[in-house]
Design a protein around this motif. Structure first.
Motif, PDB file in Angstrom:
ATOM      1  N   PRO A 187      14.727  14.484  -4.898  1.00  0.00           N
ATOM      2  CA  PRO A 187      13.691  14.644  -5.925  1.00  0.00           C
ATOM      3  C   PRO A 187      12.648  13.536  -5.853  1.00  0.00           C
ATOM      4  O   PRO A 187      12.979  12.365  -5.605  1.00  0.00           O
ATOM      5  CB  PRO A 187      14.466  14.574  -7.239  1.00  0.00           C
ATOM      6  CG  PRO A 187      15.878  14.849  -6.888  1.00  0.00           C
ATOM      7  CD  PRO A 187      16.066  14.358  -5.485  1.00  0.00           C
ATOM      8  N   GLU A 188      11.397  13.893  -6.029  1.00  0.00           N
ATOM      9  CA  GLU A 188      10.324  12.910  -6.068  1.00  0.00           C
ATOM     10  C   GLU A 188      10.497  12.025  -7.296  1.00  0.00           C
ATOM     11  O   GLU A 188      10.763  12.503  -8.396  1.00  0.00           O
ATOM     12  CB  GLU A 188       8.970  13.623  -6.125  1.00  0.00           C
ATOM     13  CG  GLU A 188       7.779  12.693  -6.055  1.00  0.00           C
ATOM     14  CD  GLU A 188       6.458  13.442  -6.067  1.00  0.00           C
ATOM     15  OE1 GLU A 188       5.484  12.954  -5.458  1.00  0.00           O
ATOM     16  OE2 GLU A 188       6.393  14.529  -6.693  1.00  0.00           O
ATOM     17  N   SER A 189      10.333  10.731  -7.127  1.00  0.00           N
ATOM     18  CA  SER A 189      10.459   9.810  -8.247  1.00  0.00           C
ATOM     19  C   SER A 189       9.229   9.887  -9.139  1.00  0.00           C
ATOM     20  O   SER A 189       8.160  10.344  -8.715  1.00  0.00           O
ATOM     21  CB  SER A 189      10.627   8.374  -7.745  1.00  0.00           C
ATOM     22  OG  SER A 189       9.421   7.926  -7.136  1.00  0.00           O
ATOM     23  N   SER A 190       9.363   9.416 -10.378  1.00  0.00           N
ATOM     24  CA  SER A 190       8.224   9.384 -11.292  1.00  0.00           C
ATOM     25  C   SER A 190       7.114   8.517 -10.733  1.00  0.00           C
ATOM     26  O   SER A 190       5.928   8.858 -10.837  1.00  0.00           O
ATOM     27  CB  SER A 190       8.656   8.861 -12.670  1.00  0.00           C
ATOM     28  OG  SER A 190       9.510   9.782 -13.303  1.00  0.00           O
ATOM     29  N   GLU A 191       7.483   7.391 -10.124  1.00  0.00           N
ATOM     30  CA  GLU A 191       6.495   6.471  -9.568  1.00  0.00           C
ATOM     31  C   GLU A 191       5.692   7.142  -8.447  1.00  0.00           C
ATOM     32  O   GLU A 191       4.460   7.026  -8.386  1.00  0.00           O
ATOM     33  CB  GLU A 191       7.167   5.207  -9.040  1.00  0.00           C
ATOM     34  CG  GLU A 191       7.819   4.331 -10.097  1.00  0.00           C
ATOM     35  CD  GLU A 191       9.140   4.861 -10.605  1.00  0.00           C
ATOM     36  OE1 GLU A 191       9.594   4.400 -11.666  1.00  0.00           O
ATOM     37  OE2 GLU A 191       9.727   5.767  -9.951  1.00  0.00           O
ATOM     38  N   ALA A 192       6.392   7.863  -7.561  1.00  0.00           N
ATOM     39  CA  ALA A 192       5.710   8.545  -6.455  1.00  0.00           C
ATOM     40  C   ALA A 192       4.814   9.660  -6.972  1.00  0.00           C
ATOM     41  O   ALA A 192       3.706   9.869  -6.467  1.00  0.00           O
ATOM     42  CB  ALA A 192       6.741   9.104  -5.482  1.00  0.00           C
ATOM     43  N   MET A 193       5.277  10.373  -8.000  1.00  0.00           N
ATOM     44  CA  MET A 193       4.487  11.468  -8.549  1.00  0.00           C
ATOM     45  C   MET A 193       3.212  10.953  -9.218  1.00  0.00           C
ATOM     46  O   MET A 193       2.127  11.507  -9.041  1.00  0.00           O
ATOM     47  CB  MET A 193       5.326  12.278  -9.543  1.00  0.00           C
ATOM     48  CG  MET A 193       4.629  13.529 -10.056  1.00  0.00           C
ATOM     49  SD  MET A 193       5.735  14.599 -11.006  1.00  0.00           S
ATOM     50  CE  MET A 193       6.752  15.297  -9.701  1.00  0.00           C
ATOM     51  N   ILE A 194       3.353   9.858  -9.974  1.00  0.00           N
ATOM     52  CA  ILE A 194       2.189   9.271 -10.638  1.00  0.00           C
ATOM     53  C   ILE A 194       1.171   8.797  -9.612  1.00  0.00           C
ATOM     54  O   ILE A 194      -0.034   9.015  -9.754  1.00  0.00           O
ATOM     55  CB  ILE A 194       2.624   8.116 -11.560  1.00  0.00           C
ATOM     56  CG1 ILE A 194       3.384   8.671 -12.777  1.00  0.00           C
ATOM     57  CG2 ILE A 194       1.419   7.293 -12.019  1.00  0.00           C
ATOM     58  CD1 ILE A 194       4.066   7.622 -13.614  1.00  0.00           C
ATOM     59  N   LYS A 195       1.654   8.168  -8.541  1.00  0.00           N
ATOM     60  CA  LYS A 195       0.759   7.702  -7.478  1.00  0.00           C
ATOM     61  C   LYS A 195       0.015   8.871  -6.843  1.00  0.00           C
ATOM     62  O   LYS A 195      -1.193   8.794  -6.563  1.00  0.00           O
ATOM     63  CB  LYS A 195       1.562   6.938  -6.425  1.00  0.00           C
ATOM     64  CG  LYS A 195       0.721   6.327  -5.319  1.00  0.00           C
ATOM     65  CD  LYS A 195       1.590   5.540  -4.338  1.00  0.00           C
ATOM     66  CE  LYS A 195       0.725   4.933  -3.231  1.00  0.00           C
ATOM     67  NZ  LYS A 195       1.574   4.166  -2.264  1.00  0.00           N
ATOM     68  N   ARG A 196       0.713   9.965  -6.631  1.00  0.00           N
ATOM     69  CA  ARG A 196       0.099  11.161  -6.031  1.00  0.00           C
ATOM     70  C   ARG A 196      -0.909  11.791  -6.998  1.00  0.00           C
ATOM     71  O   ARG A 196      -2.006  12.200  -6.578  1.00  0.00           O
ATOM     72  CB  ARG A 196       1.195  12.175  -5.663  1.00  0.00           C
ATOM     73  CG  ARG A 196       0.683  13.455  -5.069  1.00  0.00           C
ATOM     74  CD  ARG A 196       1.832  14.255  -4.460  1.00  0.00           C
ATOM     75  NE  ARG A 196       2.906  14.518  -5.404  1.00  0.00           N
ATOM     76  CZ  ARG A 196       2.887  15.527  -6.278  1.00  0.00           C
ATOM     77  NH1 ARG A 196       1.852  16.345  -6.325  1.00  0.00           N
ATOM     78  NH2 ARG A 196       3.898  15.724  -7.097  1.00  0.00           N
ATOM     79  N   TYR A 197      -0.556  11.844  -8.270  1.00  0.00           N
ATOM     80  CA  TYR A 197      -1.452  12.442  -9.270  1.00  0.00           C
ATOM     81  C   TYR A 197      -2.756  11.649  -9.416  1.00  0.00           C
ATOM     82  O   TYR A 197      -3.806  12.232  -9.660  1.00  0.00           O
ATOM     83  CB  TYR A 197      -0.760  12.494 -10.630  1.00  0.00           C
ATOM     84  CG  TYR A 197       0.258  13.607 -10.798  1.00  0.00           C
ATOM     85  CD1 TYR A 197       0.383  14.629  -9.858  1.00  0.00           C
ATOM     86  CD2 TYR A 197       1.095  13.632 -11.913  1.00  0.00           C
ATOM     87  CE1 TYR A 197       1.310  15.637 -10.025  1.00  0.00           C
ATOM     88  CE2 TYR A 197       2.024  14.651 -12.083  1.00  0.00           C
ATOM     89  CZ  TYR A 197       2.128  15.649 -11.147  1.00  0.00           C
ATOM     90  OH  TYR A 197       3.032  16.652 -11.314  1.00  0.00           O
ATOM     91  N   LYS A 198      -2.653  10.333  -9.301  1.00  0.00           N
ATOM     92  CA  LYS A 198      -3.839   9.494  -9.551  1.00  0.00           C
ATOM     93  C   LYS A 198      -4.988   9.819  -8.610  1.00  0.00           C
ATOM     94  O   LYS A 198      -6.150   9.593  -8.936  1.00  0.00           O
ATOM     95  CB  LYS A 198      -3.462   8.012  -9.459  1.00  0.00           C
ATOM     96  CG  LYS A 198      -2.739   7.496 -10.690  1.00  0.00           C
ATOM     97  CD  LYS A 198      -2.471   6.004 -10.614  1.00  0.00           C
ATOM     98  CE  LYS A 198      -1.838   5.489 -11.908  1.00  0.00           C
ATOM     99  NZ  LYS A 198      -1.565   4.040 -11.852  1.00  0.00           N
ATOM    100  N   LYS A 199      -4.677  10.359  -7.428  1.00  0.00           N
ATOM    101  CA  LYS A 199      -5.721  10.741  -6.494  1.00  0.00           C
ATOM    102  C   LYS A 199      -6.597  11.866  -7.036  1.00  0.00           C
ATOM    103  O   LYS A 199      -7.740  12.037  -6.625  1.00  0.00           O
ATOM    104  CB  LYS A 199      -5.107  11.173  -5.165  1.00  0.00           C
ATOM    105  CG  LYS A 199      -4.314  10.085  -4.448  1.00  0.00           C
ATOM    106  CD  LYS A 199      -3.644  10.656  -3.197  1.00  0.00           C
ATOM    107  CE  LYS A 199      -2.759   9.608  -2.547  1.00  0.00           C
ATOM    108  NZ  LYS A 199      -2.051  10.171  -1.349  1.00  0.00           N
ATOM    109  N   ASP A 200      -6.031  12.666  -7.941  1.00  0.00           N
ATOM    110  CA  ASP A 200      -6.746  13.828  -8.465  1.00  0.00           C
ATOM    111  C   ASP A 200      -7.396  13.587  -9.820  1.00  0.00           C
ATOM    112  O   ASP A 200      -8.024  14.484 -10.368  1.00  0.00           O
ATOM    113  CB  ASP A 200      -5.773  15.020  -8.592  1.00  0.00           C
ATOM    114  CG  ASP A 200      -5.280  15.497  -7.241  1.00  0.00           C
ATOM    115  OD1 ASP A 200      -5.962  15.252  -6.246  1.00  0.00           O
ATOM    116  OD2 ASP A 200      -4.211  16.119  -7.194  1.00  0.00           O
ATOM    117  N   LEU A 201      -7.222  12.400 -10.379  1.00  0.00           N
ATOM    118  CA  LEU A 201      -7.756  12.142 -11.714  1.00  0.00           C
ATOM    119  C   LEU A 201      -9.258  11.933 -11.668  1.00  0.00           C
ATOM    120  O   LEU A 201      -9.800  11.461 -10.668  1.00  0.00           O
ATOM    121  CB  LEU A 201      -7.064  10.919 -12.328  1.00  0.00           C
ATOM    122  CG  LEU A 201      -5.567  11.071 -12.570  1.00  0.00           C
ATOM    123  CD1 LEU A 201      -5.024   9.803 -13.198  1.00  0.00           C
ATOM    124  CD2 LEU A 201      -5.263  12.286 -13.458  1.00  0.00           C
TER     125      LEU A 201
END
Length: 201
Positions: A187-201
């Motif tokens: 499972p993707e960690s919360s930290e990795a998911m947040i880092k990935r999401y920030k690219k789209d903000l």
């Protein structure tokens, strides 16, 4: 007993009176404009021609929804997951319901109206300074709006710091998706998911 008619409901609940009955407006005024300008979050409700429903969260810095006039607002379609549920529904029915929230304020603003998906430069240019400018905008022509009372937020204590849970005690999005979809990957960690999401903000 299943309630099947409005008259059965009215027998139980009666009719609205006073402010609850009379607070509906057909256009924005200073307080509802101010509410939109201070709101960083809304829930958008739509349906398709078959009557299937969708509710989608939308967010940005306060004022991310632009007030064009007393009966028109513009919502940027920020970069997302490309499911396009809300946009497809709007294309099919041209209707939308909105619920605006402001952190720390228990009252909400409800707006119902006609909606269309637009690519006109006059609308897209309103968001040209964004890191990820939208490909389309949702233009809403207001038919009905009103401020909604604080009771639901008071009951839920949504903004109360003491009501917040320890995020570490709740499964991560990655874990929930793995369990739901039956994947074998880690499972993707919360930290990795947040880092990935920030690219789209």
């Amino acid at each position: 007993m299943q309630i099947k008619t409005e008259s059965q409901l009215r027998e139980l609940y009666g009719f609205p009176s006073g402010r609850a009955k009379n607070k509906g407006l057909s256009s924005l005024e200073k307080h509802t404009m101010h509410f939109i300008e201070r709101s960083p979050f809304l829930v958008m409700s739509t349906s398709n021609k078959a009557g299937e429903l969708d509710a989608s969260p939308r967010g940005g810095i306060p004022g991310f929804v632009k007030v064009i006039g007393k009966t028109e607002i513009v919502i940027p379609d920020a970069k997302g997951n490309n499911r396009l549920d809300s946009l497809i529904n709007i294309v099919e029915t041209g209707k939308v319901g909105l619920l605006f929230l402001i952190p720390g304020v228990d009252e909400t603003l409800r707006i119902n109206g006609q909606a269309s998906i637009r690519t006109d430069a006059e609308y897209l240019n309103l968001f040209a300074s964004e890191n990820n400018p939208p490909k389309t905008c949702i233009v809403v022509t207001i038919e009905e709006l009103f401020l909604h009372c604080a009771k639901a937020f008071m009951r839920s204590r949504l903004w109360d710091e003491k009501a917040k849970i320890d995020r570490g005690s709740f499964p991560t999005m990655g874990q929930m998706l793995k369990d739901q979809l039956g994947g074998s990957e880690t499972p993707e960690s919360s930290e990795a998911m947040i880092k990935r999401y920030k690219k789209d903000l």
